[in-house]
Scaffold this active site. Structure first.
Site, PDB file in Angstrom:
ATOM      1  N   LYS A  50      10.066  32.602   0.306  1.00 21.65           N
ATOM      2  CA  LYS A  50      10.773  31.357  -0.059  1.00 21.65           C
ATOM      3  C   LYS A  50      11.697  30.818   1.025  1.00 21.65           C
ATOM      4  O   LYS A  50      12.654  30.082   0.749  1.00 21.65           O
ATOM      5  CB  LYS A  50      11.569  31.519  -1.379  1.00 21.65           C
ATOM      6  CG  LYS A  50      10.838  32.167  -2.523  1.00 21.65           C
ATOM      7  CD  LYS A  50       9.437  31.680  -2.700  1.00 21.65           C
ATOM      8  CE  LYS A  50       9.324  30.274  -3.190  1.00 21.65           C
ATOM      9  NZ  LYS A  50       7.888  29.854  -3.240  1.00 21.65           N
ATOM     10  N   HIS A 106       5.171  38.592   5.363  1.00 21.60           N
ATOM     11  CA  HIS A 106       6.524  38.769   4.808  1.00 21.60           C
ATOM     12  C   HIS A 106       7.031  40.190   5.090  1.00 21.60           C
ATOM     13  O   HIS A 106       8.057  40.605   4.545  1.00 21.60           O
ATOM     14  CB  HIS A 106       6.509  38.587   3.284  1.00 21.60           C
ATOM     15  CG  HIS A 106       6.402  37.161   2.814  1.00 21.60           C
ATOM     16  ND1 HIS A 106       7.042  36.125   3.431  1.00 21.60           N
ATOM     17  CD2 HIS A 106       5.739  36.622   1.751  1.00 21.60           C
ATOM     18  CE1 HIS A 106       6.771  34.992   2.780  1.00 21.60           C
ATOM     19  NE2 HIS A 106       5.986  35.277   1.766  1.00 21.60           N
ATOM     20  N   SER A 136      15.082  29.481  -5.117  1.00 21.03           N
ATOM     21  CA  SER A 136      13.662  29.156  -4.976  1.00 21.03           C
ATOM     22  C   SER A 136      12.795  30.290  -5.554  1.00 21.03           C
ATOM     23  O   SER A 136      11.816  30.052  -6.262  1.00 21.03           O
ATOM     24  CB  SER A 136      13.347  28.920  -3.495  1.00 21.03           C
ATOM     25  OG  SER A 136      12.027  28.516  -3.321  1.00 21.03           O
TER      26      SER A 136
HETATM   27  P1  A3P Z   1      12.166  25.097  -2.963  1.00 13.72           P
HETATM   28  O1  A3P Z   1      11.671  25.999  -4.035  1.00 13.72           O
HETATM   29  O2  A3P Z   1      13.642  25.233  -2.726  1.00 13.72           O
HETATM   30  O3  A3P Z   1      11.767  23.671  -3.147  1.00 13.72           O
HETATM   31  P2  A3P Z   1       7.779  29.620   1.126  1.00 13.72           P
HETATM   32  O4  A3P Z   1       6.688  28.803   1.665  1.00 13.72           O
HETATM   33  O5  A3P Z   1       8.373  30.572   2.125  1.00 13.72           O
HETATM   34  O6  A3P Z   1       7.415  30.292  -0.152  1.00 13.72           O
HETATM   35  O7  A3P Z   1       8.992  28.633   0.793  1.00 13.72           O
HETATM   36  C1  A3P Z   1       8.871  27.692  -0.254  1.00 13.72           C
HETATM   37  C2  A3P Z   1      10.031  26.723  -0.169  1.00 13.72           C
HETATM   38  O8  A3P Z   1       9.844  25.843   0.951  1.00 13.72           O
HETATM   39  C3  A3P Z   1      10.093  25.825  -1.401  1.00 13.72           C
HETATM   40  O9  A3P Z   1      11.496  25.555  -1.578  1.00 13.72           O
HETATM   41  C4  A3P Z   1       9.328  24.602  -0.932  1.00 13.72           C
HETATM   42  O10 A3P Z   1       9.587  23.435  -1.677  1.00 13.72           O
HETATM   43  C5  A3P Z   1       9.856  24.500   0.496  1.00 13.72           C
HETATM   44  N1  A3P Z   1       9.019  23.661   1.367  1.00 13.72           N
HETATM   45  C6  A3P Z   1       7.711  23.775   1.649  1.00 13.72           C
HETATM   46  N2  A3P Z   1       7.309  22.786   2.468  1.00 13.72           N
HETATM   47  C7  A3P Z   1       8.394  22.020   2.728  1.00 13.72           C
HETATM   48  C8  A3P Z   1       8.615  20.813   3.489  1.00 13.72           C
HETATM   49  N3  A3P Z   1       7.638  20.213   4.144  1.00 13.72           N
HETATM   50  N4  A3P Z   1       9.878  20.321   3.507  1.00 13.72           N
HETATM   51  C9  A3P Z   1      10.885  20.918   2.845  1.00 13.72           C
HETATM   52  N5  A3P Z   1      10.733  22.043   2.106  1.00 13.72           N
HETATM   53  C10 A3P Z   1       9.507  22.594   2.035  1.00 13.72           C
END
Ligand code: A3P
Length: 295
Positions: A50, A106, A136
């Site tokens: 996340k 990860h 998140s």
């Molecule tokens: P939120 O749940 O706070 O919205 P991961 O890919 O490591 O699992 O992280 C997921 C988080 O990154 C989520 O956060 C997701 O919405 C955010 N995310 C993914 N792409 C993004 C983008 N282009 N801009 C901003 N946040 C992004």
């Protein structure tokens, strides 16, 4: 494990760290650490869950294709940039990936393939404020079968702070990887950097990868890795991940995409509690983060 029509999430422990049994295995983790051969031209996208991994996958894909959106529009991100750690079908994707490989992981540093440390492979480590990671992850737990469903936010916070969540303690993960911070093949990028200065951070990544892109191409990378562009692209919003892993029918993986959402979730008491633990656990780390100022 399936029970009563709903899926339960099971964890196993490896090196005292929790992993979801659904897509990880001890056998794979043992193989990765001891036998997997890292190539000199590999690029690893490493992060605690996340922290912006999916975002970084998109940026890397677009840098690789010099801004051409076709690859991102036609091929799911988990095929473009396979997950190193996932067992089963994931293994095949890693094995079949052609060099130069971009691989996502990860894994905490102590579980990473040992061959990394004698290679010239590059690591891009994406970090995010632990408060926003916690929020998140909390929401993600309700839509995925790789994180146990929380009983309450308070209890989930305690599990997070104690490292009783997949991939263990956020604090240990970041402190472990920061041991590489002075290595020229290691780049630290934060989610907050990307939000504050999307374009500048992309340029920094290009410099690290020794990839020269013209300004118009950088414009394309910025545009096509925006939150809305990714949210509307089924190849990038994880809606093609099988439902038994992430249920994207009723929830959006691309949730809010902002910094500071923790303020909408934490009570004053929870904030103070986390600040105390943060200061204690991070006191010996010689790296400053933008979120330190909020603590
Ligand atoms: P939120 O749940 O706070 O919205 P991961 O890919 O490591 O699992 O992280 C997921 C988080 O990154 C989520 O956060 C997701 O919405 C955010 N995310 C993914 N792409 C993004 C983008 N282009 N801009 C901003 N946040 C992004």
């Amino acid at each position: 494990m399936i029970s009563g029509g709903t899926m339960d999430t099971d964890y196993f422990q490896h090196k005292e760290i929790f992993f979801a049994s659904l897509i990880y295995s001890k056998k794979r983790l043992h193989y990765l650490e001891n036998e997997f051969i890292v190539r000199d031209d590999d690029v690893f996208l490493v992060s605690y869950p996340k922290s912006g991994t999916t975002w970084m996958m998109e940026i890397l894909s677009l840098i690789h294709t010099s801004g051409d959106f076709t690859w991102c529009r036609e091929v799911p991100n988990f095929i473009r940039i396979p997950w190193l750690d996932v067992s089963g079908t994931g293994e095949k994707l890693v094995d079949e990936c052609e060099s130069p490989r971009f691989l996502a992981s990860h894994l905490p540093i102590q579980c990473f393939p040992k061959s990394l440390f004698s290679s010239k492979a590059k690591i891009i480590y994406t970090a995010r404020s632990p408060k926003d990671v916690l929020v998140s992850l909390y929401h993600f737990a309700y839509m995925s079968y790789v994180v146990k469903k929380p009983n309450s936010f308070d209890e989930f916070m305690e599990d997070f702070l104690q490292g009783r969540v997949p991939f263990g303690s956020w604090f240990d993960h970041i402190k472990g990887w920061m041991q590489m911070k002075d290595n020229k093949n290691f780049l630290l990028v934060t989610y907050e950097d990307l939000i504050e200065d999307h374009r500048g951070t992309i340029k920094k990544i290009c410099t690290f990868l020794e990839k020269e892109l013209e300004e118009q191409v950088i414009d394309l990378v910025v545009k096509n890795s925006s939150f809305n562009s990714m949210k509307n692209n089924n190849m990038s919003n994880n809606s093609l991940v099988p439902d038994y892993i992430i249920d994207t029918k009723n929830n959006h993986f691309m949730r809010k995409g902002i910094t500071g959402d923790w303020k909408n979730h934490f009570t004053q008491k929870q904030m103070e509690h986390m600040n105390v633990i943060y200061r204690e656990k991070m006191k010996d780390l010689d790296v400053k983060f933008s979120w330190d100022e909020c603590l």
